[in-house]
Design an enzyme around this catalytic site. Structure first.
Site, mmCIF file in Angstrom:
data_model
loop_
_atom_site.group_PDB
_atom_site.id
_atom_site.type_symbol
_atom_site.label_atom_id
_atom_site.label_comp_id
_atom_site.label_asym_id
_atom_site.label_seq_id
_atom_site.Cartn_x
_atom_site.Cartn_y
_atom_site.Cartn_z
ATOM 1 N N GLU A 117 -1.306 -8.379 5.718
ATOM 2 C CA GLU A 117 -1.144 -8.528 7.177
ATOM 3 C C GLU A 117 -2.493 -8.488 7.895
ATOM 4 O O GLU A 117 -2.555 -8.761 9.095
ATOM 5 C CB GLU A 117 -0.201 -7.432 7.718
ATOM 6 C CG GLU A 117 -0.761 -6.025 7.800
ATOM 7 C CD GLU A 117 -0.878 -5.310 6.454
ATOM 8 O OE1 GLU A 117 -0.640 -5.929 5.406
ATOM 9 O OE2 GLU A 117 -1.240 -4.113 6.447
ATOM 10 N N HIS A 173 -3.489 -5.260 1.790
ATOM 11 C CA HIS A 173 -2.891 -5.494 3.111
ATOM 12 C C HIS A 173 -2.899 -6.977 3.499
ATOM 13 O O HIS A 173 -3.841 -7.425 4.151
ATOM 14 C CB HIS A 173 -3.668 -4.693 4.162
ATOM 15 C CG HIS A 173 -3.484 -3.220 4.041
ATOM 16 N ND1 HIS A 173 -2.540 -2.526 4.770
ATOM 17 C CD2 HIS A 173 -4.100 -2.315 3.250
ATOM 18 C CE1 HIS A 173 -2.586 -1.247 4.453
ATOM 19 N NE2 HIS A 173 -3.523 -1.084 3.529
ATOM 20 N N CYS A 216 0.820 -1.208 0.000
ATOM 21 C CA CYS A 216 0.000 0.000 0.000
ATOM 22 C C CYS A 216 0.856 1.261 0.000
ATOM 23 O O CYS A 216 1.490 1.562 -1.013
ATOM 24 C CB CYS A 216 -0.977 -0.070 1.171
ATOM 25 S SG CYS A 216 -2.473 0.860 0.849
HETATM 26 N N1 GLN Z 1 -3.396 6.305 0.562
HETATM 27 C C1 GLN Z 1 -2.206 6.049 1.344
HETATM 28 C C2 GLN Z 1 -1.003 6.729 0.752
HETATM 29 O O1 GLN Z 1 -0.913 6.906 -0.419
HETATM 30 C C3 GLN Z 1 -1.938 4.564 1.421
HETATM 31 C C4 GLN Z 1 -3.023 3.894 2.216
HETATM 32 C C5 GLN Z 1 -2.563 2.689 2.962
HETATM 33 O O2 GLN Z 1 -1.372 2.432 3.094
HETATM 34 N N2 GLN Z 1 -3.495 1.981 3.526
HETATM 35 O O3 GLN Z 1 -0.129 7.093 1.488
#
Ligand code: GLN
Length: 192
Positions: free
Chosen positions: A175, A173, A81
């Site tokens: 995790e 995610h 992410c």
């Molecule tokens: N939208 C976040 C970002 O770009 C990432 C979201 C997340 O890690 N759950 O920093």
């Protein structure tokens, strides 16, 4: 014994540590937040969170250079992410920070829009024999990937899992679910 470091400056650090300890019972999992620690690890995780914040905190902790060097030296890196945003070479329409350029991917932040802040989806992941239920939270997608990037999963909005050599980037995610098959893909990279 294998030592896996989880970048612990911001984001869902403890969830990654718990998931890794479960998936890799014979490894040591440590929090990484100070210079000198990355060198002691054979693999690294860059968790989700807020990529601008993680980038700034990494710079002020003085560990950005060590992280880049570790990734370039071939140590497996799992970037999830916000982590995926950090390892990219370019962020669509973003000027707040410069990503690390470790993977030849161009990412779009918050690509699913505010109406779809968080959701789950069944993904067909290359290498897995049955769908993987993935949790997405304000997720980015890979809008463009270079020729050496292997696409592992996609949704209509874009690529959500990809690998380039020793780097594994996920928009979701792993995790946060009990299914440890994605962590296993990462742990198998330690054998490569
Ligand atoms: N939208 C976040 C970002 O770009 C990432 C979201 C997340 O890690 N759950 O920093």
């Amino acid at each position: 014994m294998t030592r896996i470091g989880v970048l612990a400056v911001q984001g869902d650090v403890s969830e990654h540590i718990t998931a890794l300890r479960k998936a890799a019972a014979d490894s040591v999992v440590i929090e990484v937040r100070a210079p000198g620690q990355i060198e002691e690890c054979q693999a690294l995780v860059i968790p989700g969170g807020e990529s601008t914040t993680i980038s700034r905190q990494m710079d002020s902790s003085g560990i950005t250079g060590e992280l880049v060097a570790a990734a370039r030296s071939g140590k497996p890196v799992l970037a999830t992410c916000a982590g995926m945003v950090l390892v990219s070479r370019e962020i669509v329409g973003e000027g707040r920070f410069k990503p690390l350029g470790l993977m030849d991917i161009k990412v779009s932040r918050n690509a699913f829009g505010p109406q779809k802040e968080s959701f789950e989806a069944d993904l067909d992941v290359r290498g897995l024999d049955r769908p993987y239920r993935a949790v997405f939270i304000r997720a980015p997608v890979i809008a463009e990937a270079g020729g050496d990037v292997e696409v592992l999963a996609r949704l209509d909005e874009g690529v959500v899992a990809a690998r380039e050599k020793n780097l594994l980037a996920l928009a979701f995610h792993p995790e946060l679910t009990d299914d440890s098959r994605i962590h296993q893909i990462f742990l198998n990279m330690l054998e490569d």
